[in-house]
Design a protein around this motif. Structure first.
Motif, mmCIF file in Angstrom:
data_model
loop_
_atom_site.group_PDB
_atom_site.id
_atom_site.type_symbol
_atom_site.label_atom_id
_atom_site.label_comp_id
_atom_site.label_asym_id
_atom_site.label_seq_id
_atom_site.Cartn_x
_atom_site.Cartn_y
_atom_site.Cartn_z
ATOM 1 N N CYS A 107 43.242 46.499 65.737
ATOM 2 C CA CYS A 107 43.687 45.169 66.165
ATOM 3 C C CYS A 107 43.794 45.113 67.679
ATOM 4 O O CYS A 107 43.608 46.125 68.373
ATOM 5 C CB CYS A 107 45.027 44.820 65.507
ATOM 6 N N ASP A 108 44.088 43.944 68.199
ATOM 7 C CA ASP A 108 44.249 43.728 69.638
ATOM 8 C C ASP A 108 45.250 44.751 70.190
ATOM 9 O O ASP A 108 46.419 44.747 69.816
ATOM 10 C CB ASP A 108 44.757 42.311 69.876
ATOM 11 N N PRO A 109 44.817 45.656 71.072
ATOM 12 C CA PRO A 109 45.715 46.708 71.553
ATOM 13 C C PRO A 109 46.889 46.196 72.378
ATOM 14 O O PRO A 109 47.940 46.845 72.428
ATOM 15 C CB PRO A 109 44.804 47.610 72.389
ATOM 16 N N VAL A 110 46.735 45.038 73.023
ATOM 17 C CA VAL A 110 47.858 44.472 73.788
ATOM 18 C C VAL A 110 48.962 44.033 72.831
ATOM 19 O O VAL A 110 50.133 44.394 72.999
ATOM 20 C CB VAL A 110 47.384 43.288 74.650
ATOM 21 N N LYS A 111 48.597 43.264 71.810
ATOM 22 C CA LYS A 111 49.590 42.830 70.823
ATOM 23 C C LYS A 111 50.161 44.029 70.072
ATOM 24 O O LYS A 111 51.351 44.068 69.750
ATOM 25 C CB LYS A 111 48.950 41.863 69.827
ATOM 26 N N ARG A 112 49.313 45.006 69.788
ATOM 27 C CA ARG A 112 49.748 46.188 69.048
ATOM 28 C C ARG A 112 50.823 46.958 69.811
ATOM 29 O O ARG A 112 51.818 47.420 69.233
ATOM 30 C CB ARG A 112 48.535 47.092 68.781
ATOM 31 N N SER A 133 63.789 45.871 77.770
ATOM 32 C CA SER A 133 62.699 44.967 77.432
ATOM 33 C C SER A 133 61.372 45.701 77.509
ATOM 34 O O SER A 133 61.289 46.822 78.051
ATOM 35 C CB SER A 133 62.674 43.769 78.385
ATOM 36 N N PHE A 134 60.337 45.062 76.974
ATOM 37 C CA PHE A 134 58.995 45.633 77.050
ATOM 38 C C PHE A 134 58.551 45.728 78.502
ATOM 39 O O PHE A 134 57.882 46.685 78.893
ATOM 40 C CB PHE A 134 58.041 44.757 76.247
ATOM 41 N N ASP A 135 58.939 44.761 79.314
ATOM 42 C CA ASP A 135 58.604 44.814 80.743
ATOM 43 C C ASP A 135 59.210 46.040 81.403
ATOM 44 O O ASP A 135 58.550 46.705 82.217
ATOM 45 C CB ASP A 135 59.100 43.547 81.445
ATOM 46 N N ASP A 136 60.465 46.345 81.071
ATOM 47 C CA ASP A 136 61.111 47.543 81.643
ATOM 48 C C ASP A 136 60.345 48.800 81.258
ATOM 49 O O ASP A 136 60.147 49.708 82.080
ATOM 50 C CB ASP A 136 62.556 47.641 81.152
ATOM 51 N N TYR A 137 59.937 48.853 80.000
ATOM 52 C CA TYR A 137 59.163 50.004 79.519
ATOM 53 C C TYR A 137 57.836 50.109 80.274
ATOM 54 O O TYR A 137 57.442 51.192 80.732
ATOM 55 C CB TYR A 137 58.922 49.874 78.012
ATOM 56 N N LEU A 138 57.137 48.970 80.433
ATOM 57 C CA LEU A 138 55.831 48.983 81.083
ATOM 58 C C LEU A 138 55.924 49.351 82.558
ATOM 59 O O LEU A 138 54.998 49.960 83.118
ATOM 60 C CB LEU A 138 55.151 47.625 80.931
ATOM 61 N N ASP A 139 57.029 49.003 83.199
ATOM 62 C CA ASP A 139 57.217 49.379 84.604
ATOM 63 C C ASP A 139 57.101 50.887 84.790
ATOM 64 O O ASP A 139 56.646 51.370 85.839
ATOM 65 C CB ASP A 139 58.590 48.910 85.092
ATOM 66 N N VAL A 140 57.489 51.631 83.775
ATOM 67 C CA VAL A 140 57.449 53.101 83.837
ATOM 68 C C VAL A 140 56.155 53.647 83.259
ATOM 69 O O VAL A 140 55.486 54.487 83.872
ATOM 70 C CB VAL A 140 58.658 53.699 83.083
ATOM 71 N N TYR A 141 55.752 53.132 82.091
ATOM 72 C CA TYR A 141 54.728 53.828 81.319
ATOM 73 C C TYR A 141 53.289 53.444 81.643
ATOM 74 O O TYR A 141 52.375 54.238 81.404
ATOM 75 C CB TYR A 141 55.008 53.678 79.823
ATOM 76 N N ILE A 142 53.047 52.285 82.166
ATOM 77 C CA ILE A 142 51.658 51.995 82.556
ATOM 78 C C ILE A 142 51.217 52.973 83.636
ATOM 79 O O ILE A 142 50.124 53.551 83.569
ATOM 80 C CB ILE A 142 51.502 50.530 83.033
ATOM 81 N N ASP A 143 52.061 53.197 84.612
ATOM 82 C CA ASP A 143 51.723 54.164 85.669
ATOM 83 C C ASP A 143 51.662 55.577 85.110
ATOM 84 O O ASP A 143 50.809 56.380 85.528
ATOM 85 C CB ASP A 143 52.750 54.093 86.805
ATOM 86 N N LEU A 150 52.867 54.432 72.553
ATOM 87 C CA LEU A 150 52.919 52.977 72.403
ATOM 88 C C LEU A 150 51.747 52.327 73.123
ATOM 89 O O LEU A 150 51.282 51.250 72.743
ATOM 90 C CB LEU A 150 54.237 52.418 72.941
ATOM 91 N N LEU A 151 51.260 52.993 74.172
ATOM 92 C CA LEU A 151 50.099 52.500 74.917
ATOM 93 C C LEU A 151 48.823 53.240 74.541
ATOM 94 O O LEU A 151 47.770 52.619 74.357
ATOM 95 C CB LEU A 151 50.348 52.637 76.418
ATOM 96 N N THR A 152 48.881 54.559 74.423
ATOM 97 C CA THR A 152 47.656 55.338 74.223
ATOM 98 C C THR A 152 47.064 55.182 72.823
ATOM 99 O O THR A 152 45.871 55.416 72.640
ATOM 100 C CB THR A 152 47.898 56.829 74.510
ATOM 101 N N THR A 153 47.856 54.767 71.846
ATOM 102 C CA THR A 153 47.308 54.536 70.512
ATOM 103 C C THR A 153 46.217 53.466 70.556
ATOM 104 O O THR A 153 45.240 53.521 69.806
ATOM 105 C CB THR A 153 48.415 54.107 69.532
ATOM 106 N N GLY A 154 46.365 52.488 71.447
ATOM 107 C CA GLY A 154 45.408 51.391 71.558
ATOM 108 C C GLY A 154 44.132 51.742 72.306
ATOM 109 O O GLY A 154 43.236 50.900 72.445
ATOM 110 N N LEU A 155 44.018 52.983 72.774
ATOM 111 C CA LEU A 155 42.784 53.444 73.422
ATOM 112 C C LEU A 155 41.845 53.937 72.310
ATOM 113 O O LEU A 155 41.549 55.121 72.183
ATOM 114 C CB LEU A 155 43.105 54.554 74.427
ATOM 115 N N TYR A 156 41.377 53.001 71.511
ATOM 116 C CA TYR A 156 40.680 53.340 70.266
ATOM 117 C C TYR A 156 39.442 54.201 70.482
ATOM 118 O O TYR A 156 39.136 55.074 69.669
ATOM 119 C CB TYR A 156 40.287 52.062 69.522
ATOM 120 N N SER A 157 38.734 53.961 71.568
ATOM 121 C CA SER A 157 37.483 54.699 71.777
ATOM 122 C C SER A 157 37.725 56.171 72.092
ATOM 123 O O SER A 157 36.794 56.983 72.029
ATOM 124 C CB SER A 157 36.666 54.061 72.905
ATOM 125 N N ILE A 158 38.959 56.525 72.423
ATOM 126 C CA ILE A 158 39.301 57.937 72.620
ATOM 127 C C ILE A 158 39.539 58.616 71.275
ATOM 128 O O ILE A 158 39.122 59.748 71.037
ATOM 129 C CB ILE A 158 40.554 58.076 73.515
#
Length: 375
Positions: free
Chosen positions: A168-173, A196-206, A235-243
């Motif tokens: 499914c859409d990895p962003v929504k997932r 919040s999800f924003d707080d989580y993303l502030d750390v984990y995207i980087d 929570l983020l890397t699961t959506g990297l389906y091609s890996i």
């Protein structure tokens, strides 16, 4: 002579009538669909006879499936993921088929968490079934869980199993996965400290970006390492389906691995359930017209027409008619997918997530040649 002509005419008319009845049966074998003016649902059968035919067919296959002694065995079907992509909807609907049986605990976590208990333990978790029935378990984390050889282990231990994968859409997932983690008890959640999800993303995207290799790619080895050492990264890397996907399609082919679009499973479950029935080689007893939207959350449910479903209550819009439907749990499933659900995150982070997944989505398309609408 007139008698002969009359006889021939009667034969022709009878033949035409039989052909017309047969045509109606074939073209309308499914429960009919109509729109009501006051609510956005699909409804109804057009004639009682059509329902009687379907029930007779259902009972015929039910009898066939129960014709031998019951025993325990390893599963015939394994749902391998993806987590938060609609795997619960998939198994909730397909398990209504008389040929499909599931364990009491549908998610066994055997191959990723309990493998050391052995195959006898795995078999003990399965229901007793006849020779004509199929067992299905689903453990969504299989798709992205270590070890890297997990697909090969499944192939070795359950060589005839068929696998079903929902993407499914990895962003929504990722947002849905965050909410799932957030509502866990604090001692089990990996994101308790983030409001919040924003707080989580502030750390984990980087943090995910720092795992890039010298070729600016995230490797399966790095992802497997973070699964063990920093689970919140998944929570983020699961959506990297091609890996994750190559290890599965290198072990299983299209005859034993079905890949479904999770967004369509939500919006058009009838078609997806039809594909599953074809893939599993079982009769198409569940049809698109069997599904109806739940007015409370907008998600699809299935009408149990084979078990005395009250169509009149639905047609007359009687109070609480929807309680007769088979639906997902409204408290545990579809929290972010219902008609009022949304990804509660800033536009800045939406853009960052799309940028994170973009190249991997393109790789996924090259691998599968399936044009998912979220690519």
């Amino acid at each position: 002579m007139n008698f002969i002509r009359l006889s021939l005419l009667l034969i022709i008319l009878c033949s035409m009538l039989m052909y017309f009845i047969f045509y109606l049966f074939i073209s309308n074998h499914n429960i009919g669909v109509r729109k009501t003016q006051d609510r956005d649902i699909e409804a109804g059968i057009t004639i009682d006879d059509r329902l009687h035919i379907r029930i007779a067919e259902w009972n015929h296959y039910l009898k066939l499936s129960q014709s031998t002694k019951k025993t325990k065995r390893l599963p015939n079907i394994i749902g391998i993921g993806v987590k938060k992509c609609g795997t619960e909807a998939m198994i909730t609907f397909i398990r209504q088929h008389p040929f499909i049986k599931t364990p009491n605990y549908k998610e066994t976590f055997f191959f990723n968490e309990k493998y050391d208990k052995g195959l006898d333990y795995y078999k003990s978790q399965m229901p007793e079934v006849t020779d004509g029935e199929l067992i299905m378990e689903k453990t969504p984390p299989y798709f992205n869980s270590p070890p890297e050889s997990l697909p090969e282990i499944i192939k070795k231990d359950v060589p005839n199993a068929k696998l079903i994968l929902v993407l499914c859409d990895p962003v929504k997932r990722s947002y849905s996965d965050f909410i799932h983690e957030k509502i866990k008890p604090p001692n089990l959640s990996t994101v308790t400290q983030y409001n919040s999800f924003d707080d989580y993303l502030d750390v984990y995207i980087d943090r995910v970006k720092t795992s890039l290799d010298k070729n600016n790619n995230i490797t399966l080895k790095n992802v497997m390492s973070s699964y063990k050492n920093d689970y919140a990264t998944t929570l983020l890397t699961t959506g990297l389906y091609s890996i994750h996907l190559p290890r599965w399609i290198n072990t299983f082919n299209s005859s034993n691995l079905l890949i479904l679009n999770g967004e369509k499973t939500i919006e058009d479950p009838g078609h997806q359930v039809g594909r599953m029935q074809d893939f599993l080689g079982i009769p198409r007893l569940l049809q698109p017209g069997d599904f109806v939207r739940n007015s409370r959350n907008g998600l699809y449910c299935i009408r149990p027409w084979w078990n005395g479903y009250d169509f009149k209550a639905e047609f007359n819009n009687s109070p609480d008619w929807e309680k007769n439907l088979i639906c997902l749990s409204e408290t545990k499933k579809g929290r972010t997918r219902h008609k009022n659900g949304k990804v509660n995150v800033t536009e800045k982070h939406i853009i960052e997530l799309k940028n994170l997944y973009r190249s991997y989505n393109k790789e996924l398309y090259k691998m599968l040649e399936i044009n998912f609408e979220w690519l």
